[in-house]
Design an enzyme around this catalytic site. Structure first.
Site, PDB file in Angstrom:
ATOM      1  NE  ARG A  49     -14.159   2.828   2.430  1.00  0.00           N
ATOM      2  CZ  ARG A  49     -13.993   2.824   1.305  1.00  0.00           C
ATOM      3  NH1 ARG A  49     -14.933   1.211   0.550  1.00  0.00           N
ATOM      4  NH2 ARG A  49     -12.639   2.834   0.037  1.00  0.00           N
ATOM      5  CD  GLN A  90      -2.446   1.905   0.791  1.00  0.00           C
ATOM      6  OE1 GLN A  90      -2.389   2.643  -0.071  1.00  0.00           O
ATOM      7  NE2 GLN A  90      -3.679   1.333   0.595  1.00  0.00           N
ATOM      8  N   GLY A 135      -9.786   0.805   0.632  1.00  0.00           N
ATOM      9  CA  GLY A 135     -10.245   0.601   2.191  1.00  0.00           C
ATOM     10  C   GLY A 135      -9.956   0.893   3.159  1.00  0.00           C
ATOM     11  CD  GLU A 136      -4.322   0.372   5.209  1.00  0.00           C
ATOM     12  OE1 GLU A 136      -3.132   0.764   5.875  1.00  0.00           O
ATOM     13  OE2 GLU A 136      -3.651   0.095   4.113  1.00  0.00           O
ATOM     14  NE  ARG A 174      -4.209   7.502   2.626  1.00  0.00           N
ATOM     15  CZ  ARG A 174      -5.377   8.217   3.130  1.00  0.00           C
ATOM     16  NH1 ARG A 174      -6.107   7.708   2.149  1.00  0.00           N
ATOM     17  NH2 ARG A 174      -5.773   8.819   3.911  1.00  0.00           N
ATOM     18  CB  SER A 220     -18.913   8.722   9.692  1.00  0.00           C
ATOM     19  OG  SER A 220     -20.115   8.604   8.831  1.00  0.00           O
TER      20      SER A 220
END
Length: 301
Positions: free
Chosen positions: A98, A54, A95-96, A56, A70
């Site tokens: 999340r 990944q 979706g890391e 990021r 949320s």
């Protein structure tokens, strides 16, 4: 209000299918693979590992906490995507944030799309077929478009050809994913239409988006009224609920005639009058027999 709109977890039946060691799905050609490809599966968080490649590596902690808040209220609206690497083991594809936020909240499972070996063509077919369904809400359609772009590497132009929609239509759907998660949930639950969502996209401030969203729900505002509200906001007039139009004044001759009709037909007659003076006379009936009675009175037969 947010808690009332919390979505139920999806794909629990498919989760059981993936836990059967005797029928482990390893490729798109295996038995049961067609039920997994393109569908949402509820996966246990401890079965998922982050992608070591990944790009990021740092995440804004404050933003992560906001997302976690949320998710605590609404659940995970947009499923993550994972690839199957072994029986009961998966690796994150997207979706890391999340995934991490769900762990912060203490969730045990998360909705996910599962990629399996040689499923590229099957996935594309499943997604395109899914978009053609008539019962999808605007957010579900937008998520399917996003997946086609990110996972199948389609441009909006290529996607336009695949699904038979104008590029501008696809772009309008994708923009809905920029709305606050609470508003997205409202659209998924049918409280808002796509027209409402498109109007709200023009508001940059999340808090102001939510303020207008509240007014739409509380006052059952139409798309046109919402657009007027957003226009006033953009013009610096603040967020004011549009005044409801006053009902047209019913002329005295209609009020008198309505009573006479009611006495004649033996039913509570209603009259709808438009501003221009034209209108409708509504005579209710309770059964086939009552309808025939009214018909006889009207025809004089």
């Amino acid at each position: 209000m947010a808690k009332a709109m919390k979505k139920q977890a999806l794909g629990r039946g498919l989760s059981a299918l993936l836990k059967d060691p005797d029928n482990d799905i390893k490729s798109a050609g295996d038995k049961g693979a067609d039920k997994v490809v393109g569908n949402i599966v509820e996966l246990e968080l401890d079965q998922i590992e982050v992608n070591p490649f990944q790009p990021r590596s740092s995440f804004n902690e404050e933003a992560l906490k906001e997302l976690a808040s949320s998710i605590r209220e609404l659940g995970v609206i947009q499923p993550i995507t994972v690839r199957k690497i072994d029986f009961g083991k998966y690796q994150l594809v997207s979706g890391e944030r999340r995934f991490r936020a769900s762990k912060l909240v203490g969730l045990e499972t998360i909705p996910a799309y599962i990629r399996i070996a040689n499923d590229q063509e099957s996935l594309e077919m499943a997604l395109v077929e899914n978009i053609q369904r008539e019962d999808l809400d605007p957010i579900e359609i937008a998520l399917s478009y996003e997946r086609l772009i990110e996972e199948i590497n389609l441009t909006q132009e290529q996607m336009s050809e695949r699904v038979g929609k104008n590029r501008s239509t696809i772009s309008n759907y994708l923009r809905l994913l920029k709305l606050d998660p609470i508003i997205q949930t409202g659209m998924r639950d049918g409280f808002l239409s796509m027209g409402h969502g498109r109007a709200l996209i023009n508001i940059d401030s999340t808090s102001d988006q939510l303020d207008i969203y509240e007014k739409i729900i509380e006052n059952s505002l139409s798309v046109r009224a919402t657009e007027a509200l957003v226009k006033d906001y953009k013009a610096g007039k603040g967020i004011k609920t549009p005044e409801k139009p006053k009902p047209a004044q019913v002329p005295e001759f209609i009020e008198t005639g309505k009573k006479e009709f009611a006495e004649y037909f033996g039913a509570k007659v209603d009259v709808k009058v438009a501003a221009k003076g034209n209108g409708k006379l509504i005579i209710p009936f309770s059964s086939e027999e009552d309808f025939k009675r009214l018909k006889k009175l009207i025809s004089g037969a």
